[in-house]
Design a protein around this motif. Sequence first.
Motif: not given
Length: 635
Positions: A563-564, A577-580, A613-617, A620-625
């Motif tokens: 996953t990128q 996010n970047m995975t669509g 990990g996949v949820v966290s990533d 984060m890509r959606l701008g969440f902290q």
Amino acid sequence: MSTGVTHPLDQLRKRLQSSLAMEPQFEHAWSDSDKTKKVFARIRAQHESLGAAPNSPAVADEVAYFRRHGQPNGWRGLKYTCIGAGSPDASGWCLLSETGLLEKLLALVQSGTEPRLQIKCFRALLACYWRVPYSKVGKELKTGWKLLRYWLALQLPLIGDQLGVKTDWFDVLSKHVNLLHDNPCGRYGPRLINGDSSELNAVIDVLNISSDSWIHEEAILAQIRTGISWDDVEFNNKIPNLLSISTGNNTRISGSLKIRCVAMLTSRYACCQNSLERSDLRDKAVSVIGNPWLDRGLWAERVTDSQGQPDEKARKMVDGWLKRSLIKDFFELLSYDGVGDPKRLKYWTRFIPYIEDMWFGLGPYTKEQRSEEINKFKVRAKGRLFNISKTTRYNNAFIMKIGSYLAIEFGQKGNAFFLFQGDRILKELSCSLVSNGEVNSISVNLLKSNYYNDLMLHLYHGYNWEDRFDAEIYPVIGHIVDKNVMSLNELASKYSLHVVDHRSKDGNFWVYADDRIEVITDSLKRLGFQYKSGKGWWRGETKRDVTEDAHIQQYQYTTYGYTQQTAVSKPAVTNKNMTGLSLSELINKYSLHVDDRRLKGGSYWVRTDDQVGVVSDSLMRLGFQYRAGKGWWRE
């Protein structure tokens, strides 16, 4: 006056005249060069014989005398001690293993004897040198053997000065003095590997080296050393021949030599730029060296790199090959789907980096099978087989240990997938593995029961089952994902892929490779590449979900694949996010609880922790902290 007695001189004169008057009885034999050589060989063997066998009682007595007194029992005792220096006595003691005593013997031979006896002692010690089974002896004896080799090399020119008329053995040894140094058979390797043994055979014949000498094992090692010195292309092409040499070419060789040769080939192949799986090398390495995940200690001892350290790269290479092969065997030979449906095979091979151990349960039908494919599978899976009882005839089981979990797949159609936690089944497995011909069984009910409340997942195959399994399995075992990180650069380097980046010219990122190699194809697909026939793999970068100042990209291997992951200087606020996956899709897929407080001047909250990990990533890509104890938030 005649006395009637013939004078002795007259008798001699008559006999000589009679003898000279006769025609030679063996004139035809002396004119035959081959027969002449054989006659001279017999004469030479008789007169140059050491006079006693190394293991004879007389030799043993003289060696024992020398050990007790530190001096030989006369000149005969010195010669016999030299003959038996490399032969162990009844207790296993050998003179060569005692350095101080050996040095005293060599000094006596070198300075305290007349030339003729010195030559005989040199030849006796030379015969001892050929005869010692170097690969099988202990450290002390190897040290003595090397000391003897060094002494023989130094003494050889001095012996030549004393010989006067040079003999065949001296001439040959002088021309092949490499036999008295490290890598003694290295010079013969290139010719031997091409099937020409004439040079070495001639040396062995003249020097009277026996068939059980270490020279023959060194000749095999010389061929292996020659092979591993070739470049990658030639080495790859010759691996079948090298494997045949390493196991004796249908001749009997020691187990230790087989291990050494196969270990050298395995370690060399792990250094190739394209170390794609080779079933021939895999099967030979497993059968000769051992199972790379069960016998790690043996691999560390037997397979070493150029620095003499355990070659972990080679072990991991064969480890991955073996696991992939066993998984392939299960889903193609032991499952209902067979080769007609490769989905389960492809799905579970993605987990290979995380599978710590594997077991295979055999149902009644497979247990009785004796086909060539089944037999090969049983050999490869040795030590990890058990029998299943109380199951249908054609059912089999595949168990994987992933972290602290046991994942179980069954071979028969309609069987579900089970994921257990804890040691209960492991304890049963340890008591039920098939070994030494014993037949042990585990009830199929044990592999499905939740009696002990350790069943984590119970999933069924069906439409789009891969995505469903991912969504369920990964949140449970996702904590192990960060153990292995692999970049696109590492993939390109490992398989020598040619990559071209046209993105600065509004083009695409290209990897020029075909779609025939499965491991490369799967990896590139997971990295988001698409295949274009005749050109290669490409990935577009026109749509960006991050700000223009994004500056770092890496690719992290997860259970899903690649996953990128993009690091940015400012977080992008977007619902994609970047995975669509949109935020709503992410929430639905992972059953996330959300709390939107923006209308009250608050933030948008996703109430979940940072353990998956996949949820966290994705968040984060959606701008969440992330805020510990509360969850993920975004304005």
